[in-house]
Design an enzyme around this catalytic site. Structure first.
Site, PDB file in Angstrom:
ATOM      1  CG  HIS A 296      -2.068   0.899   1.141  1.00  0.00           C
ATOM      2  ND1 HIS A 296      -1.994   2.253   1.345  1.00  0.00           N
ATOM      3  CD2 HIS A 296      -3.359   0.645   0.809  1.00  0.00           C
ATOM      4  CE1 HIS A 296      -3.185   2.794   1.168  1.00  0.00           C
ATOM      5  NE2 HIS A 296      -4.034   1.840   0.832  1.00  0.00           N
TER       6      HIS A 296
ATOM      7  CG  ASP B 177      -8.392  -4.370  -2.739  1.00  0.00           C
ATOM      8  OD1 ASP B 177      -7.623  -3.397  -2.855  1.00  0.00           O
ATOM      9  OD2 ASP B 177      -9.630  -4.284  -2.840  1.00  0.00           O
TER      10      ASP B 177
HETATM   11  C1  SDX Z   1      -6.274   0.097  -2.783  1.00  0.00           C
HETATM   12  O1  SDX Z   1      -4.537   4.602  -1.923  1.00  0.00           O
HETATM   13  C2  SDX Z   1      -5.473   3.974  -1.287  1.00  0.00           C
HETATM   14  O2  SDX Z   1      -5.855   4.339  -0.213  1.00  0.00           O
HETATM   15  C3  SDX Z   1      -6.060   2.800  -2.033  1.00  0.00           C
HETATM   16  C4  SDX Z   1      -7.055   1.938  -1.270  1.00  0.00           C
HETATM   17  C5  SDX Z   1      -8.324   2.684  -0.995  1.00  0.00           C
HETATM   18  O3  SDX Z   1      -9.049   2.275  -0.088  1.00  0.00           O
HETATM   19  O4  SDX Z   1      -8.642   3.619  -1.786  1.00  0.00           O
HETATM   20  O5  SDX Z   1      -6.471   1.501  -0.051  1.00  0.00           O
HETATM   21  C6  SDX Z   1      -7.443   0.718  -2.100  1.00  0.00           C
HETATM   22  O6  SDX Z   1      -5.983   0.478  -3.894  1.00  0.00           O
HETATM   23  C7  SDX Z   1      -5.447  -0.927  -2.061  1.00  0.00           C
HETATM   24  C8  SDX Z   1      -4.206  -1.404  -2.886  1.00  0.00           C
HETATM   25  C9  SDX Z   1      -4.699  -2.487  -3.849  1.00  0.00           C
HETATM   26  N1  SDX Z   1      -3.656  -2.833  -4.804  1.00  0.00           N
HETATM   27  C10 SDX Z   1      -2.993  -4.015  -4.742  1.00  0.00           C
HETATM   28  O7  SDX Z   1      -3.159  -4.833  -3.851  1.00  0.00           O
HETATM   29  C11 SDX Z   1      -2.061  -4.255  -5.911  1.00  0.00           C
HETATM   30  C12 SDX Z   1      -0.730  -4.805  -5.402  1.00  0.00           C
HETATM   31  N2  SDX Z   1      -0.050  -3.726  -4.650  1.00  0.00           N
HETATM   32  C13 SDX Z   1       0.779  -2.858  -5.397  1.00  0.00           C
HETATM   33  O8  SDX Z   1       0.836  -2.832  -6.732  1.00  0.00           O
HETATM   34  C14 SDX Z   1       1.374  -1.697  -4.620  1.00  0.00           C
HETATM   35  O9  SDX Z   1       1.657  -2.118  -3.350  1.00  0.00           O
HETATM   36  C15 SDX Z   1       0.527  -0.437  -4.563  1.00  0.00           C
HETATM   37  C16 SDX Z   1       0.132   0.028  -5.921  1.00  0.00           C
HETATM   38  C17 SDX Z   1      -0.687  -0.677  -3.775  1.00  0.00           C
HETATM   39  C18 SDX Z   1       1.363   0.643  -3.876  1.00  0.00           C
HETATM   40  O10 SDX Z   1       2.387   0.927  -4.725  1.00  0.00           O
HETATM   41  P1  SDX Z   1       3.495   2.030  -4.334  1.00  0.00           P
HETATM   42  O11 SDX Z   1       3.234   2.692  -3.054  1.00  0.00           O
HETATM   43  O12 SDX Z   1       3.698   2.895  -5.508  1.00  0.00           O
HETATM   44  O13 SDX Z   1       4.693   1.121  -4.038  1.00  0.00           O
HETATM   45  P2  SDX Z   1       5.707   0.730  -5.148  1.00  0.00           P
HETATM   46  O14 SDX Z   1       4.957   0.197  -6.335  1.00  0.00           O
HETATM   47  O15 SDX Z   1       6.639   1.867  -5.335  1.00  0.00           O
HETATM   48  O16 SDX Z   1       6.431  -0.485  -4.425  1.00  0.00           O
HETATM   49  C19 SDX Z   1       7.460  -0.258  -3.493  1.00  0.00           C
HETATM   50  C20 SDX Z   1       8.304  -1.514  -3.591  1.00  0.00           C
HETATM   51  C21 SDX Z   1       8.687  -1.848  -5.034  1.00  0.00           C
HETATM   52  O17 SDX Z   1       9.896  -2.577  -4.986  1.00  0.00           O
HETATM   53  P3  SDX Z   1      11.267  -1.763  -5.321  1.00  0.00           P
HETATM   54  O18 SDX Z   1      11.090  -1.138  -6.696  1.00  0.00           O
HETATM   55  O19 SDX Z   1      11.415  -0.743  -4.219  1.00  0.00           O
HETATM   56  O20 SDX Z   1      12.332  -2.851  -5.299  1.00  0.00           O
HETATM   57  O21 SDX Z   1       7.524  -2.640  -3.137  1.00  0.00           O
HETATM   58  C22 SDX Z   1       7.308  -3.546  -4.205  1.00  0.00           C
HETATM   59  C23 SDX Z   1       7.609  -2.793  -5.496  1.00  0.00           C
HETATM   60  O22 SDX Z   1       8.078  -3.695  -6.493  1.00  0.00           O
HETATM   61  N3  SDX Z   1       5.903  -3.923  -4.138  1.00  0.00           N
HETATM   62  C24 SDX Z   1       5.459  -5.160  -4.307  1.00  0.00           C
HETATM   63  C25 SDX Z   1       4.082  -5.093  -4.106  1.00  0.00           C
HETATM   64  N4  SDX Z   1       3.733  -3.829  -3.829  1.00  0.00           N
HETATM   65  C26 SDX Z   1       4.865  -3.107  -3.852  1.00  0.00           C
HETATM   66  N5  SDX Z   1       6.112  -6.312  -4.613  1.00  0.00           N
HETATM   67  C27 SDX Z   1       5.317  -7.401  -4.707  1.00  0.00           C
HETATM   68  N6  SDX Z   1       3.991  -7.436  -4.514  1.00  0.00           N
HETATM   69  C28 SDX Z   1       3.348  -6.293  -4.213  1.00  0.00           C
HETATM   70  N7  SDX Z   1       2.026  -6.306  -4.026  1.00  0.00           N
END
Ligand code: SDX
Length: 435
Positions: free
Chosen positions: A311, A369
């Site tokens: 998140h 989720d």
């Molecule tokens: C919702 O914003 C809100 O409040 C949203 C929400 C709401 O109620 O409105 O809470 C609802 O959208 C919940 C999130 C649902 N999405 C997912 O579950 C999809 C999987 N999660 C991600 O794609 C990710 O965690 C995000 C999009 C939710 C957050 O992304 P960020 O903050 O931009 O984090 P990032 O993509 O920069 O990741 C940071 C690091 C990265 O690694 P590095 O590049 O630093 O090496 O963490 C890794 C990412 O690769 N990473 C993950 C991951 N999420 C982040 N690696 C594996 N699996 C994951 N799920």
């Protein structure tokens, strides 16, 4: 803007003796903000924050999140207390009006919503333009956007009476529109809303009843659905809420703004994640396959993410995920599902991930989720309707945030700037002179 400066930062540019002070403004709780509004006018520079990870786009009193502590408050009330003790329409009143209603206020609010659950009969025609196998998010995005074509008499966004009636219309009609999208996909007749049922109960009725026989909504499932709606109601300035605010800042009508919010929510990184979690669990298939899947997630080149984990704000457990997991057990117990393979797989996946250094180091925890899809599937709701349900609930948050923005005297059109790294000015080259 409330609050006087509690500090400042002085900014100068190399080679210039012109310095400006940017005041540090406090919130009630949570991070303070540097007010950078005079940075560009005085120094001719922008700030740079792709994805707005460190940018406060507005002042708000609706929802507070502490991502490190895993805290979520709606108008100061913790989400776990609201999920246990409140109802979705009571939370809707709280988000919209700022306070929990007394008995008379709640009854009046519920009545106001109930009076608007039906849609114009002409709106039914919109469904016929879609294929039966159209994704229901595409359907509700179109139909909700079309609502503004039916209310020419009350689209003055500067009129508080019009804003109020539009809020009721959206909160009341989106469940009807959503349930009809499901019925349309089945080729079944639309079920009209019933004003003798509660909000969540009515939604489940419109989703599952048929004209041919009476249908009684299981009260335990209705209560679970009401709680799921509470958990999805609002969440600060997330992507879809920011979309609604930006659209609303131009003076667009609230129906068009909520349609924009629906479109933004659809993405798998946002509201589409609940549907993606179910697809992920189906692809993993068994507990034995989890280690291989986790290895893929850790492989940057795989582009595979552990959906339902991570998140932008929560670097701890999403408090909603814990409540969702509890609700999952309640629903499965009520349905007499002793060992749901999907839940078993999800619990094992969570257990492994929470002990894995990759996820620990990146502070990746289950979000709202991760479990929601398992509950909804157990309730007989198809995967394609999961994000639609998220949109039904988040309509309350979107319209509350839109209302707050429209009532803000400092409100102006949103217009982000950029760091330009393209070509400097150059002259046109005639076609016959190009290489
Ligand atoms: C919702 O914003 C809100 O409040 C949203 C929400 C709401 O109620 O409105 O809470 C609802 O959208 C919940 C999130 C649902 N999405 C997912 O579950 C999809 C999987 N999660 C991600 O794609 C990710 O965690 C995000 C999009 C939710 C957050 O992304 P960020 O903050 O931009 O984090 P990032 O993509 O920069 O990741 C940071 C690091 C990265 O690694 P590095 O590049 O630093 O090496 O963490 C890794 C990412 O690769 N990473 C993950 C991951 N999420 C982040 N690696 C594996 N699996 C994951 N799920």
């Amino acid at each position: 803007m409330s609050g006087t400066a509690i500090g400042s930062v002085t900014v100068t540019l190399n080679g210039s003796d012109h310095a400006i002070k940017l005041p540090l403004l406090p919130g009630t709780i949570g991070p303070s903000v540097f007010d950078i509004r005079k940075l560009y006018p005085e120094l001719g520079v922008f700030t740079y924050d792709p994805g707005y990870g460190g940018t406060a786009a507005c002042e708000s009193k609706i929802t507070y999140i502490d991502g490190d502590e895993g805290i979520l408050l709606h108008r100061g009330y913790p989400i776990d207390q609201l999920a246990e003790k409140s109802t979705f329409l009571e939370v809707a009143h709280l988000l919209l009006n700022g306070e929990l209603p007394n008995e008379a206020e709640l009854a009046a609010f519920e009545r106001d919503v109930l009076l608007h659950t039906m849609v114009h009969e002409q709106l039914r025609q919109f469904y016929n333009g879609f294929r039966r196998d159209a994704h229901p998010m595409a359907v509700i995005c179109g139909v909700v956007g079309a609502l503004s074509a039916f209310y020419h008499d009350s689209l003055d966004v500067n009129n508080p009476v019009h804003r109020r009636i539009s809020a009721f219309r959206l909160i009341a009609k989106v469940p009807t529109i959503a349930a009809w999208a499901y019925k349309y996909s089945l080729g079944q007749p639309f079920m009209y809303p019933r004003n003798d049922l509660g909000y969540a109960e009515n939604f489940l009725y419109m989703m599952n009843a048929v004209p041919a026989e009476p249908y009684h909504v299981n009260p335990v499932l209705a209560r679970a659905m009401d709680r799921i709606l509470i958990l999805h109601a609002d969440h600060e300035q997330n992507a879809s809420t920011s979309t609604v605010r930006l659209a609303g800042s131009t003076g667009a009508n609230p129906f068009a703004c909520v349609a924009a919010g629906i479109a933004s929510l659809w993405g798998p990184a946002h509201g589409g994640a609940n549907e993606a979690v179910l697809k992920m669990l189906a692809e993993i298939g068994s507990k034995e396959a989890i280690p291989d899947f986790i290895a893929k997630v850790k492989d940057k080149n795989s582009n595979v993410r552990l959906m339902g984990f991570g998140h932008r704000v929560y670097k701890n457990y999403d408090p909603r995920a814990k409540i969702m997991e509890r609700t999952c057990h309640e629903v499965l117990d009520e349905l007499g599902i002793k060992d749901d393979p999907l839940l078993d797989l999800a619990l094992e996946l969570e257990r492994i991930a929470l002990h894995d250094e990759y996820f620990i180091s990146k502070k990746l925890y289950p979000n709202v989720d991760f479990y929601s899809g398992i509950i909804l599937k157990a309730m007989g709701i198809p995967t394609s309707m999961f994000t639609v349900l998220f949109a039904v609930a988040r309509t309350v948050g979107w319209i509350s945030q839109w209302k707050e923005m429209m009532e803000d005297p400092l409100q102006r059109i949103g217009r982000p700037r950029q760091l330009y790294t393209g070509h400097p000015q150059r002259d046109y080259v005639a076609l016959d002179e190009r290489g």
